[in-house]
Design a protein around this motif. Sequence first.
Motif, PDB file in Angstrom:
ATOM      1  N   ALA A 283       1.522  41.506  -9.329  1.00 29.63           N
ATOM      2  CA  ALA A 283       0.105  41.801  -9.096  1.00 29.63           C
ATOM      3  C   ALA A 283      -0.010  43.075  -8.264  1.00 29.63           C
ATOM      4  O   ALA A 283       0.822  43.345  -7.395  1.00 29.63           O
ATOM      5  CB  ALA A 283      -0.565  40.639  -8.363  1.00 29.63           C
ATOM      6  N   ASN A 284      -1.048  43.841  -8.533  1.00 31.43           N
ATOM      7  CA  ASN A 284      -1.371  45.090  -7.824  1.00 31.43           C
ATOM      8  C   ASN A 284      -0.474  46.270  -8.199  1.00 31.43           C
ATOM      9  O   ASN A 284      -0.579  47.335  -7.580  1.00 31.43           O
ATOM     10  CB  ASN A 284      -1.394  44.910  -6.305  1.00 31.43           C
ATOM     11  CG  ASN A 284      -2.565  44.052  -5.889  1.00 31.43           C
ATOM     12  OD1 ASN A 284      -3.667  44.210  -6.418  1.00 31.43           O
ATOM     13  ND2 ASN A 284      -2.336  43.117  -4.986  1.00 31.43           N
TER      14      ASN A 284
ATOM     15  N   VAL B 262      -7.217  43.761 -15.286  1.00 29.04           N
ATOM     16  CA  VAL B 262      -6.912  44.955 -14.486  1.00 29.04           C
ATOM     17  C   VAL B 262      -8.160  45.270 -13.651  1.00 29.04           C
ATOM     18  O   VAL B 262      -9.272  44.940 -14.041  1.00 29.04           O
ATOM     19  CB  VAL B 262      -6.551  46.193 -15.350  1.00 29.04           C
ATOM     20  CG1 VAL B 262      -5.323  45.940 -16.197  1.00 29.04           C
ATOM     21  CG2 VAL B 262      -7.711  46.628 -16.231  1.00 29.04           C
ATOM     22  N   GLU B 263      -7.936  45.891 -12.506  1.00 27.29           N
ATOM     23  CA  GLU B 263      -9.060  46.279 -11.651  1.00 27.29           C
ATOM     24  C   GLU B 263      -8.822  47.673 -11.113  1.00 27.29           C
ATOM     25  O   GLU B 263      -7.671  48.077 -10.934  1.00 27.29           O
ATOM     26  CB  GLU B 263      -9.151  45.323 -10.441  1.00 27.29           C
ATOM     27  CG  GLU B 263     -10.065  44.140 -10.662  1.00 27.29           C
ATOM     28  CD  GLU B 263     -10.008  43.164  -9.486  1.00 27.29           C
ATOM     29  OE1 GLU B 263      -9.755  43.609  -8.334  1.00 27.29           O
ATOM     30  OE2 GLU B 263     -10.205  41.964  -9.740  1.00 27.29           O
TER      31      GLU B 263
ATOM     32  N   ILE C  93      -8.802  49.793  -7.930  1.00 29.60           N
ATOM     33  CA  ILE C  93      -8.704  49.460  -6.500  1.00 29.60           C
ATOM     34  C   ILE C  93      -8.488  50.732  -5.663  1.00 29.60           C
ATOM     35  O   ILE C  93      -8.139  51.786  -6.190  1.00 29.60           O
ATOM     36  CB  ILE C  93      -7.539  48.467  -6.226  1.00 29.60           C
ATOM     37  CG1 ILE C  93      -6.186  49.089  -6.618  1.00 29.60           C
ATOM     38  CG2 ILE C  93      -7.754  47.151  -6.972  1.00 29.60           C
ATOM     39  CD1 ILE C  93      -4.979  48.279  -6.155  1.00 29.60           C
TER      40      ILE C  93
ATOM     41  N   ALA D 236      -5.077  48.885 -11.338  1.00 28.42           N
ATOM     42  CA  ALA D 236      -3.965  47.998 -10.990  1.00 28.42           C
ATOM     43  C   ALA D 236      -3.972  46.769 -11.885  1.00 28.42           C
ATOM     44  O   ALA D 236      -5.032  46.261 -12.281  1.00 28.42           O
ATOM     45  CB  ALA D 236      -4.076  47.575  -9.528  1.00 28.42           C
ATOM     46  N   TYR D 237      -2.762  46.298 -12.194  1.00 29.30           N
ATOM     47  CA  TYR D 237      -2.601  45.021 -12.894  1.00 29.30           C
ATOM     48  C   TYR D 237      -2.818  43.907 -11.885  1.00 29.30           C
ATOM     49  O   TYR D 237      -2.236  43.929 -10.797  1.00 29.30           O
ATOM     50  CB  TYR D 237      -1.183  44.939 -13.480  1.00 29.30           C
ATOM     51  CG  TYR D 237      -0.800  43.558 -13.955  1.00 29.30           C
ATOM     52  CD1 TYR D 237      -1.432  42.987 -15.056  1.00 29.30           C
ATOM     53  CD2 TYR D 237       0.178  42.825 -13.290  1.00 29.30           C
ATOM     54  CE1 TYR D 237      -1.090  41.717 -15.492  1.00 29.30           C
ATOM     55  CE2 TYR D 237       0.529  41.550 -13.732  1.00 29.30           C
ATOM     56  CZ  TYR D 237      -0.117  41.003 -14.831  1.00 29.30           C
ATOM     57  OH  TYR D 237       0.221  39.735 -15.248  1.00 29.30           O
ATOM     58  N   LYS D 238      -3.672  42.951 -12.206  1.00 31.21           N
ATOM     59  CA  LYS D 238      -3.948  41.842 -11.288  1.00 31.21           C
ATOM     60  C   LYS D 238      -3.268  40.551 -11.749  1.00 31.21           C
ATOM     61  O   LYS D 238      -2.531  39.921 -11.005  1.00 31.21           O
ATOM     62  CB  LYS D 238      -5.465  41.622 -11.182  1.00 31.21           C
ATOM     63  CG  LYS D 238      -6.171  42.696 -10.366  1.00 31.21           C
ATOM     64  CD  LYS D 238      -5.742  42.578  -8.922  1.00 31.21           C
ATOM     65  CE  LYS D 238      -6.514  43.458  -7.994  1.00 31.21           C
ATOM     66  NZ  LYS D 238      -6.109  43.332  -6.589  1.00 31.21           N
ATOM     67  N   SER D 239      -3.576  40.151 -12.972  1.00 28.70           N
ATOM     68  CA  SER D 239      -3.022  38.909 -13.534  1.00 28.70           C
ATOM     69  C   SER D 239      -3.204  39.028 -15.043  1.00 28.70           C
ATOM     70  O   SER D 239      -3.919  39.925 -15.506  1.00 28.70           O
ATOM     71  CB  SER D 239      -3.782  37.705 -12.978  1.00 28.70           C
ATOM     72  OG  SER D 239      -5.146  37.815 -13.300  1.00 28.70           O
TER      73      SER D 239
END
Length: 404
Positions: free
Chosen positions: A71-72, A15-16, A18, A8-11
Amino acid sequence: MADNRAVAYKSPGIVEVIDVDYPEFELKDGPGVNPDNVGRKVPHGAIIRTVATNICGSDQHMVRGRTTAPANLVLGHEITGEVVEVGPGVEFVKVGDIVSVPFNISCGRCKNCKERKTGICLNVNPDRPGSAYGYVDMGGWVGGQAEFVLVPYADWNLLVFPDREQALEKIMDLTMLSDIFPTGFHGAFSAGVGVGSTVYVAGAGPVGLAAATSAMLLGAAAVIVGDMNADRLAQARSFGCETIDLSSGEIAAQIEQILGVPEVDCGIDAVGFEAKGHHGGQEAPATVLNSLMDITAAGGAMGIPGLYVTGDPGGVDESAKKGSLSLSLGTGWAKSLSFTTGQTPVMKYNYGLMQAILHDRVHIAKNVNAKAISLEDAPRGYAEFDAGAATKYVLNPNGYLDGK
Ligand SMILES: NC(=O)c1ccc[n+]([C@@H]2O[C@H](COP(=O)([O-])OP(=O)(O)OC[C@H]3O[C@@H](n4cnc5c(N)ncnc54)[C@H](O)[C@@H]3O)[C@@H](O)[C@H]2O)c1
Ligand SMILES: [Zn+2]
Ligand SMILES: [Zn+2]
């Protein structure tokens, strides 16, 4: 039901991996899902267990914070997988099929789809023609850098590989059919490349290398690739391209040294709106388009797979923030150049390119230096790719690529 993992794109810059829901045959609300698409039933869909899913330069525009991606948002539009479930409206695709998923989502029913213009399907994105998995402003279809993903209109969208064992053997090549190989091919084809053409490809990222590979497949006499990244230029030379280092001189003069004339028949933009100026590396969003108009011979054509946006929060000036660029269109007009832009209609090319791979006519994975990494390693893959690694990162969420 968090029994799926996804990138996922966070900021900006982050990316993380999840936990997300396992897909159902309905488009649920979530980050980036168009309100008019929430609750959309997908009885014509298939659920895919991901075999390979690639990181793309198009993802990087979002991850660099150069779009309005929320985000997310689950990323990933380059998907190859195994069908594990089909909806009641699916007639031909079967559980167990190994399939390539074109990154464009299309319905197969609208006027544009019927003309194979699947990059501008009218029925999948309530905002505008055209859609893709895991992409901002594309309707909200959940991305496939995940263990599992839903593919709508499965009978229409999926390219089924003829033989499972052969597919898994050539999977690092076949995974390029979801986007960059057809995209590079579209760039070359729409630039008019044919037997004996001379070609300049701006950008030695994976799309540029795929365009160069495609130009060779189409019979080009000379393929010149320009970039300012030495490792990527070395990668281009590894399969027979001539190269130009843009930090060390004007393009036309360097082309003249190679070809004897300062122009080419066909120009390809595999860079897009985050183009760097040739001297000093400052961003100059129109520079590739303007230089292609300069060096493409009169009457020639330019293929423009490089992505241009209608809104860019990080644009260099007020015009660029609205996607408005300073083009010397007079040059293009005076030379009667033609341009092809937009999302690649993957389905126009993916079957033929699959055959070229299966019959050993082309080695796209080697040419783009494809490398498999685990899903959990995606943040590292994004960072290295962003830093300019001469590598096409392929995520391996379910172990199919172990040992590849
Ligand atoms: N049209 C489509 O359907 C489609 C599909 C896939 C990718 N794309 C787009 O294609 C473009 C390339 O994708 P990629 O994955 O190879 O991206 P990438 O970011 O890895 O590669 C871009 C390359 O361009 C180089 N570059 C920057 N400025 C340049 C200049 N002025 N001249 C020449 N080279 C320059 C960079 O150094 C980099 O190596 C992106 O804009 C991406 O969004 C479009
Ligand atoms: Zn892509
Ligand atoms: Zn359609």
